[in-house]
Design an enzyme around this catalytic site. Structure first.
Site, PDB file in Angstrom:
ATOM      1  N   LEU B  59      79.516  62.724  43.496  1.00  0.00           N
ATOM      2  CA  LEU B  59      79.632  61.738  44.562  1.00  0.00           C
ATOM      3  C   LEU B  59      78.700  60.596  44.214  1.00  0.00           C
ATOM      4  CD1 LEU B  59      81.195  61.696  47.250  1.00  0.00           C
ATOM      5  CD2 LEU B  59      79.121  62.429  48.357  1.00  0.00           C
ATOM      6  N   ASP B  60      79.224  59.408  44.254  1.00  0.00           N
ATOM      7  CA  ASP B  60      78.499  58.190  43.913  1.00  0.00           C
ATOM      8  C   ASP B  60      77.257  57.949  44.760  1.00  0.00           C
ATOM      9  OD1 ASP B  60      80.778  56.241  42.488  1.00  0.00           O
ATOM     10  OD2 ASP B  60      78.737  55.642  42.640  1.00  0.00           O
TER      11      ASP B  60
END
Lengths: 435, 261
Positions: B59-60
Site C-alpha cells: 500500500l502506497d
C-alpha cells in the site's frame, strides 16, 4: 528580483498555488462537441472488400500486401455512413444524404454488383475489382431529394432501397434475383444495367439478399421474393426461379411481418406479435422443428416457446433470434456459440447472458441486435460492445487470432458500435466515438 | 503478551527418594510427576522476544485502507493467499481539469483543461470499454485453451481467473459519485499498484478529451479482508489484534481450501 543575501530554494506553497492559478487553461473540445461517426472494417482484404487499396497494392515497393486484416481498421469515408452491407467478397456503404453520391461500393465487381465502374485505362471497360469506396451511379429521377434508406448484398447481386423511388437492383440476374426477366447468355461483367422495382402493395421498408434470391418487406407487413427457388427459399410454393417479385403466402398470409432475414438459402421472418416463420433450406435442421423435409417452399410458423421474439438473423447453416428480454437463442448446425460440444440442434438453445458481460455487478446489460454472416454470428449489446463467435474464416471475426471462436468473444473497437454487417470473410461496423 | 499465562510446564515421571514407611534411615523410590526444570519460567526467560510480522499486498504512502499483516505462522498463510489471486477493491477519487506529472493532486502541474463537456454518461461509456478490454485480458492470461468445453463452462460461470504471473487487470469498474469536477470510482482489480490506478484516472481524463488527477486511493477490500475486519488506530493493542485474528481465521481457511484445494 530576489535579494542577493537570500538562498534560492524550492518555491513556497503560496508561489506554487499562484503559478497554478495563473496557468493557461486549454480547451480541447467544447460543450456542444458531437460524437463522430466512423466505419471500421476487418477480414479478408485481397478482394478489395475492405476498401483500403494499400492492403492489396502497397504504396512502396518494399511493403508486402496485407492479405488479412485481423483487427478492426478504420476506414476514412467522405460522408456519414448510415447503412452497410457485406456480400460475398464485396461491400456496399450508403449514406442517407441528399447529395448526388449516396452509395459507395468496393470489392469484387465481376458481375457488376457494384454498378459500372469506368476503368481509367480503357474507357469502354469497367473494373473487375474495386479497391476503394467508389460511388455507384444510381439512375434516380430526383437525385437531390431521394434518400437511400438501406443496402443489402448477396452472392453476386445487390439491392438499394430508397425512400421514394422504390428498389434498385444490380448484379447477376441468372436466377432472376434482380427482379427482371432472365436473359439467356447475358454478360454481367461491365454491364450498365440497374433495374428499378416499384410494383409492390405499399412502400418497401426492408430489403434482404439471400445467396441468389431477394426478399422485400413492405410497410403493410407482406413479404415479396424473387430469384432462385431450388431450396424453396423464395417461399412461393414451387422450386423454380422467379424473376418478378411475388408476394408470399403460406403461414404469413395476413400476418404483419416486422423483420425478414436471410443470408444463405434459409429465410426467417418475425411478426409483430413475436412469432417466428421460416422457409427455404432445412438441411441443417433449421426448420426441423416443424418438418422432416430438407426443403420448405412455403413459409411455416416455427412454434418455439422462448418468449416474444424481437429480431432474427439467418446464417448459412445456423440461425439466431433475439427475444424481448434481450436473450439470444441459436439453433442449426456449426459453431453455435455454446462451446465445442454443441454442434447441431433443431430446437433453439439460449446463450447464457453472462457471456455478454452480464453479472451481479452490471445487471442491466442486454443484447440489442443480432447479425449473421455465412458461418459467424455477431451480437451488439446496449452498451455498444460487439461480441462475435463462429468460424474464423480468414480472420473475419476481428478478434486478432485466426482460430475459431466457440463462445461469444468481445471485439475491441475504439468506440460504441452502432451497427455491424457480416459477410462471408469480412465484416464492417458503424461506430460512434465516445466523446 | 509475555505476561499472559504461557504453556503449562511439561511433566515428567521421576523416581524420587522418599523416606520408607518403616523405620528411619531406609530410602525407597516413589514414582511422582514433577515439572521439568527446563520449562521453568525463570530458566526459559520471556516467551516472546521477537515477533515475525509479514506484510501482504503493498500500500502506497499516499494511499490508505485495508493492509493485511501476518504474525508468526500467519506468514505462511500470506504466501498461500497471494497464490489465490483474489481481487482487491479500491475507492478512487478523481478531479477533472488538471494534469500533473505523478498523476496525483500533489504533483507538479503539467496542464489545465476545461471539463464542462463531461457528463456522467460519457464517463460510464469509457468505464464500460475499460471493463471490456480488461475482461479480454483476463480470459487471455488465464492460460486456458479457448477451444475446450471446459473453457466455455468456466467463462459462463465467470470463474476464469489468471493463476500465474500477469499484468494488472481490472475486473470491474463502477462510478459511485459524479459531481463536476470531482468523481469517485469503485475498482475491482488484480495484481495492481496504486500508481497504476492513478495512471488509469489520468488516462480516463485523456480519453474524455480533458485531464484528470487522482485525489484519493482507498483500499476497501483485500481478498477476504474488508474494512469491517480492519483494526482502526485506536485498537492497535493486544486484545484487538487477538480478536481480529480469531474472527478472520475461519474465513481465511475456507477461502484457501476453496481455491487451492
Amino acid at each position: 528580483r530576489r535579494g542577493l543575501g537570500v538562498a534560492a530554494g524550492p518555491p513556497s506553497t503560496r508561489h506554487l498555488r499562484e503559478a497554478e492559478e495563473a496557468a493557461p487553461v486549454f480547451q480541447y473540445v467544447g460543450k456542444a462537441a458531437k460524437r463522430k461517426d466512423r466505419v471500421f472494417v476487418w477480414g479478408f482484404s485481397y478482394s478489395g472488400a475492405l476498401g483500403v487499396p494499400s492492403f492489396v497494392k502497397p504504396d512502396a515497393g518494399w511493403k508486402k500486401p496485407r492479405r488479412i486484416q485481423p483487427t478492426p481498421y478504420r476506414l476514412e469515408t467522405e460522408e456519414k455512413i448510415s447503412s452497410a452491407a457485406c456480400g460475398y467478397g464485396f461491400t456496399l456503404l450508403a449514406s442517407n444524404t441528399r447529395d448526388i453520391t449516396k452509395v459507395w461500393g468496393m470489392g469484387l465487381n465481376k458481375d457488376s454488383q457494384l454498378g459500372f465502374q469506368r476503368s481509367r485505362r480503357d474507357q469502354t471497360k469497367g473494373y473487375e475489382y474495386v479497391l476503394e469506396p467508389s460511388p455507384i451511379p444510381l439512375p434516380l429521377e430526383k437525385p437531390q431529394q431521394t434518400r437511400v434508406l438501406q443496402v443489402s448484398c448477396g452472392r453476386a447481386h445487390s439491392l438499394v432501397l430508397t425512400d421514394s423511388e422504390g428498389v434498385f437492383t444490380m448484379g447477376n440476374n441468372s436466377y432472376g434475383q434482380c427482379g427482371r426477366k432472365v436473359v439467356e447468355d447475358e454478360i454481367y461483367s461491365g454491364s450498365h444495367l440497374i433495374h428499378q422495382l416499384k410494383e409492390f402493395d405499399s412502400e418497401v421498408v426492408q430489403v434482404v439478399c439471400g445467396q441468389d434470391h431477394s426478399l422485400f418487406r413492405t410497410k403493410k407487413g407482406s413479404v415479396y421474393a424473387c430469384g432462385w427457388g431450388a431450396d424453396g427459399q423464395t417461399g412461393l410454393g414451387h422450386y423454380n426461379i422467379t424473376s418478378v417479385p411475388t408476394k408470399l403466402h403460406g403461414d404469413i398470409a395476413g400476418v404483419n411481418i416486422i423483420q425478414v432475414s436471410s443470408y444463405g438459402d434459409c429465410c426467417l421472418a418475425i411478426s409483430d406479435e413475436g412469432d417466428v416463420f421460416g422457409w427455404g433450406n432445412s438441411e441443417y435442421l433449421q426448420l426441423a422443428s416443424v418438418t422432416e423435409t430438407t426443403q420448405v417452399n412455403v413459409p411455416r410458423h416455427l412454434p418455439f416457446k422462448i418468449g416474444k421474439v424481437k429480431e432474427a438473423a439467418c446464417g448459412g447453416t445456423g440461425n439466431a433470434v433475439l427475444t424481448e428480454e434481450g436473450n439470444v437463442f441459436v439453433w442449426g448446425y456449426g459453431i453455435l456459440g455454446k462451446g465445442p460440444n454443441l454442434v447441431e440442434t433443431a430446437v433453439p438453445e439460449m446463450i447464457p447472458p453472462s457471456l455478454f458481460g452480464w453479472s451481479d455487478f452490471s445487471p442491466d446489460i442486454r443484447v440489442a441486435h443480432v447479425r449473421c454472416g455465412l458461418s459467424q454470428f455477431a451480437a451488439l449489446t446496449n452498451r455498444g460492445e460487439l461480441f462475435v463467435w463462429g468460424k474464423n474464416l480468414r480472420g473475419c471475426l476481428g478478434t486478432g487470432r485466426m482460430e475459431d471462436q466457440y463462445f461469444p468473444w468481445r471485439v475491441t473497437v475504439p468506440g460504441e458500435v452502432v451497427d455491424v454487417a457480416c459477410g462471408v470473410d469480412h465484416m464492417v461496423s458503424l461506430v460512434r466515438s465516445f466523446t | 503478551l509475555n505476561a499472559a499465562p504461557g504453556r503449562a510446564p511439561r511433566q515428567r515421571v521421576r523416581f524420587l527418594p522418599a523416606p520408607a514407611p518403616g523405620g528411619g534411615g531406609a530410602v525407597e523410590l516413589v514414582a511422582a510427576r514433577v515439572p521439568v526444570l527446563a520449562d521453568h519460567p525463570l530458566v526459559r526467560g520471556p516467551r516472546f522476544k521477537k515477533l515475525k510480522i509479514g506484510a501482504g499486498h503493498r500500500l502506497d504512502v499516499k494511499a490508505s485502507g485495508v493492509f493485511v499483516l501476518g504474525v508468526g505462522h500467519g506468514n505462511k498463510l500470506l504466501t498461500d493467499l497471494y497464490n489465490c489471486h483474489l481481487t482487491k477493491v479500491y475507492i478512487v477519487g478523481g478531479l477533472f481539469g488538471k494534469a500533473t506529472d505523478d498523476f496525483s493532486d500533489t504533483g507538479n502541474l503539467v496542464e489545465k483543461t476545461t471539463f464542462d463537456h463531461i457528463t456522467r454518461e460519457k464517463l460510464e461509456r469509457i468505464l464500460a470499454v475499460i471493463q471490456g478490454t480488461n475482461q479480454k485480458a483476463l480470459l487471455m492470461y488465464s492460460n486456458i485453451d479457448m477451444k475446450t468445453q471446459e473453457a466455455y463452462e468456466l467463462a459462463v460461470k465467470g470463474l476464469i481467473r489468471p493463476m500465474g504471473k500477469c499484468p494488472p487487470i481490472i475486473t470491474a469498474v463502477r462510478c459511485l459519485q459524479f459531481a463536476l469536477p470531482e468523481f469517485q470510482l469503485e475498482i475491482h482489480c488484480l495484481h495492481e499498484t496504486q500508481q497504476y490506478l492513478r495512471k488509469m484516472v489520468h488516462e480516463i481524463g485523456l480519453e474524455l478529451k480533458s485531464s484528470a488527477v487522482c485525489t484519493q486511493v482507498r483500499r476497501t477490500r483485500d481478498g477476504v479482508f474488508t474494512v469491517d475486519d480492519a483494526l482502526p488506530r485506536t485498537q492497535w493493542n493486544l486484545q484487538g489484534i487477538q480478536e481480529a485474528i480469531r474472527n478472520c481465521q475461519l474465513k481465511v481457511e475456507t477461502e484457501l481450501e476453496r481455491t487451492l484445494g
